[in-house]
Design a protein around this motif. Structure first.
Motif, PDB file in Angstrom:
ATOM      1  N   THR A 271       0.836  -1.298  -0.068  1.00 35.37           N
ATOM      2  CA  THR A 271       0.019   0.010  -0.046  1.00 35.37           C
ATOM      3  C   THR A 271       1.026   1.147  -0.025  1.00 35.37           C
ATOM      4  OG1 THR A 271      -1.628  -1.036   1.154  1.00 35.37           O
ATOM      5  CG2 THR A 271      -1.704   1.389   1.162  1.00 35.37           C
ATOM      6  N   HIS A 272       0.702   2.233  -0.935  1.00 34.37           N
ATOM      7  CA  HIS A 272       1.264   3.535  -0.923  1.00 34.37           C
ATOM      8  C   HIS A 272       0.316   4.436  -0.620  1.00 34.37           C
ATOM      9  CE1 HIS A 272       4.228   1.693  -4.119  1.00 34.37           C
ATOM     10  NE2 HIS A 272       4.379   0.920  -2.978  1.00 34.37           N
ATOM     11  N   ILE A 273       0.839   5.374   0.295  1.00 33.34           N
ATOM     12  CA  ILE A 273       0.123   6.650   0.805  1.00 33.34           C
ATOM     13  C   ILE A 273       0.903   7.952   0.579  1.00 33.34           C
ATOM     14  CG2 ILE A 273      -1.212   7.755   2.727  1.00 33.34           C
ATOM     15  CD1 ILE A 273      -1.433   4.997   3.938  1.00 33.34           C
ATOM     16  N   SER A 274       0.132   8.910  -0.045  1.00 37.86           N
ATOM     17  CA  SER A 274       0.797  10.208  -0.156  1.00 37.86           C
ATOM     18  C   SER A 274      -0.069  11.102   0.401  1.00 37.86           C
ATOM     19  CB  SER A 274       1.170  10.465  -1.868  1.00 37.86           C
ATOM     20  OG  SER A 274       1.864   9.445  -2.316  1.00 37.86           O
ATOM     21  N   PHE A 275       0.612  12.027   1.190  1.00 37.70           N
ATOM     22  CA  PHE A 275      -0.081  13.077   1.451  1.00 37.70           C
ATOM     23  C   PHE A 275       0.991  14.656   1.745  1.00 37.70           C
ATOM     24  CE2 PHE A 275       1.450  10.461   4.925  1.00 37.70           C
ATOM     25  CZ  PHE A 275       1.948  11.378   5.893  1.00 37.70           C
ATOM     26  N   LEU A 276       0.179  15.508   1.945  1.00 36.44           N
ATOM     27  CA  LEU A 276       0.882  17.133   1.978  1.00 36.44           C
ATOM     28  C   LEU A 276       1.068  17.116   3.670  1.00 36.44           C
ATOM     29  CD1 LEU A 276      -0.488  19.275  -0.641  1.00 36.44           C
ATOM     30  CD2 LEU A 276       1.798  18.248  -0.666  1.00 36.44           C
ATOM     31  N   THR A 277       2.130  17.561   3.941  1.00 42.03           N
ATOM     32  CA  THR A 277       2.404  18.201   5.273  1.00 42.03           C
ATOM     33  C   THR A 277       3.214  19.392   5.392  1.00 42.03           C
ATOM     34  OG1 THR A 277       2.996  17.568   7.816  1.00 42.03           O
ATOM     35  CG2 THR A 277       4.346  16.663   5.876  1.00 42.03           C
ATOM     36  N   GLU A 278       2.993  20.379   6.390  1.00 37.25           N
ATOM     37  CA  GLU A 278       4.042  21.429   6.375  1.00 37.25           C
ATOM     38  C   GLU A 278       5.024  21.276   7.527  1.00 37.25           C
ATOM     39  OE1 GLU A 278       2.922  26.268   6.829  1.00 37.25           O
ATOM     40  OE2 GLU A 278       1.630  24.651   7.591  1.00 37.25           O
ATOM     41  N   LEU A 279       6.252  21.526   6.980  1.00 38.40           N
ATOM     42  CA  LEU A 279       7.447  21.447   7.859  1.00 38.40           C
ATOM     43  C   LEU A 279       8.147  22.640   7.748  1.00 38.40           C
ATOM     44  CD1 LEU A 279       8.603  17.948   6.782  1.00 38.40           C
ATOM     45  CD2 LEU A 279       7.351  18.597   8.616  1.00 38.40           C
ATOM     46  N   ASP A 280       8.351  23.507   8.772  1.00 36.64           N
ATOM     47  CA  ASP A 280       9.061  24.836   9.087  1.00 36.64           C
ATOM     48  C   ASP A 280      10.469  24.638   8.688  1.00 36.64           C
ATOM     49  OD1 ASP A 280       6.557  25.780   9.766  1.00 36.64           O
ATOM     50  OD2 ASP A 280       6.970  25.573  11.904  1.00 36.64           O
ATOM     51  N   ALA A 281      11.055  23.673   8.708  1.00 33.63           N
ATOM     52  CA  ALA A 281      12.474  23.705   8.674  1.00 33.63           C
ATOM     53  C   ALA A 281      13.268  22.312   8.331  1.00 33.63           C
ATOM     54  CB  ALA A 281      13.354  24.277  10.020  1.00 33.63           C
TER      55      ALA A 281
END
Length: 310
Positions: A271-281
């Motif tokens: 199973t492959h899962i892709s998602f966007l996340t926000e990383l500050d650094a």
């Protein structure tokens, strides 16, 4: 940034704000006196205009210095850069006192205003835009596009034959680069509209509409409820567990990483899962990878900066 560089930068910003206010007030006053051929009024009114311009410029700088960091603490320098270009463009107001024809004065003013407004539009798009593509690179085209539109309208507005010739010339041009997101198209239309307004000689109306749209867009950005991912990363997880989505969502929530699922590929063996996340650094990226390996040692993870995908 050391104190010397900071003082120099603030000094340049202060000078440009004051210069813009003084130029606008004094040029209008001088133009009125020259039209009335009243030298006495010019000599008496110019010191007053300079004083009013200085007061307005100081208040203008203080207001912007207070507002811009609150709008974006991370990108206030970009906003200041765009605003400084706009302030510099207000020197074009002095064109109204030159002994030139009206068409030439309108061209000088319009060209200066178009460049300054386009640079400020680019700064607003870079800071407040939500596109995942390289906004900085895309915004670099705004100045050239705006002044080109302004030049074209200035040339063809006096001749029907030229306007018809332009239609024929543009009919052979094919634009094959697709606009990826509606927001990009909206800003392109905005820059085109600004160029059209200045090219048509509608300075006051165009400036008022320009500021109304810019302020409205920023206010809308601040009040809209949807979250913005300024530093978006695409995270892809590879595993075999049937409940991988639920476990991944719980993991991201527990560790304080906002995420938006974008893709799921489920097969017989993986199973492959892709998602966007926000990383500050970059350190946050390392923390995410380390915590994931500790909790899911049997799975693989890939983290890619989202903007590099476009």
């Amino acid at each position: 940034m050391n104190n010397k560089v900071l003082l120099e930068r603030n000094g340049i910003r202060f000078t440009l704000c004051v210069m813009a206010a003084v130029s606008a007030v004094c040029a209008l006053g001088v133009n009125q006196s020259v039209r009335q051929m009243n030298i006495l009024q010019l000599m008496q009114g110019l010191p007053v205009a300079v004083g009013i311009g200085l007061a307005v410029g100081i208040a203008y700088y203080g207001t912007m210095r207070s507002i811009l960091p609150r709008l974006s603490s991370l990108h206030s320098a970009e906003l200041w850069a765009g605003l400084s270009w706009f302030n510099l463009s207000l020197l074009g107001t002095w064109a109204i006192v030159l002994p030139l024809e009206t068409a030439q004065i309108d061209f000088i003013e319009g060209f200066a205003y178009a460049a300054g407004c386009a640079r400020l539009i680019g700064a607003i798009y870079v800071v407040f835009g939500s596109s995942l593509s390289n906004r900085k690179k895309f915004a670099n085209t705004f100045v050239m596009l705006t002044v080109t539109i302004m030049l074209v309208i200035t040339v063809i507005k006096v001749s029907l034959a030229l306007s018809l010739g332009l239609v024929g010339a543009l009919s052979i041009i094919r634009f094959r680069t697709a606009i990826k997101e509606p927001e990009e198209l909206a800003f392109l239309f905005f820059t085109v509209a600004v160029g059209l307004g200045f090219g048509a000689g509608k300075m006051g109306i165009t400036l008022m509409a320009f500021w109304a749209v810019c302020i409205g867009y920023i206010v809308f950005y601040k009040i809209r409820s949807t979250s913005q991912m300024e530093n978006a990363y695409m995270v892809t997880i590879y595993g075999t567990q049937p409940d991988l989505i639920a476990r991944t969502g719980q993991f991201m929530s527990e560790n304080g990483f906002p995420c938006e699922f974008t893709r799921l590929e489920s097969g017989a063996s993986s199973t492959h899962i892709s998602f966007l996340t926000e990383l500050d650094a970059n350190s946050a990226c390392q923390v995410l990878g380390q915590r994931f390996r500790e909790q899911f040692p049997e799975n693989d993870i890939t983290i890619v900066q989202a903007r590099s995908l476009f």
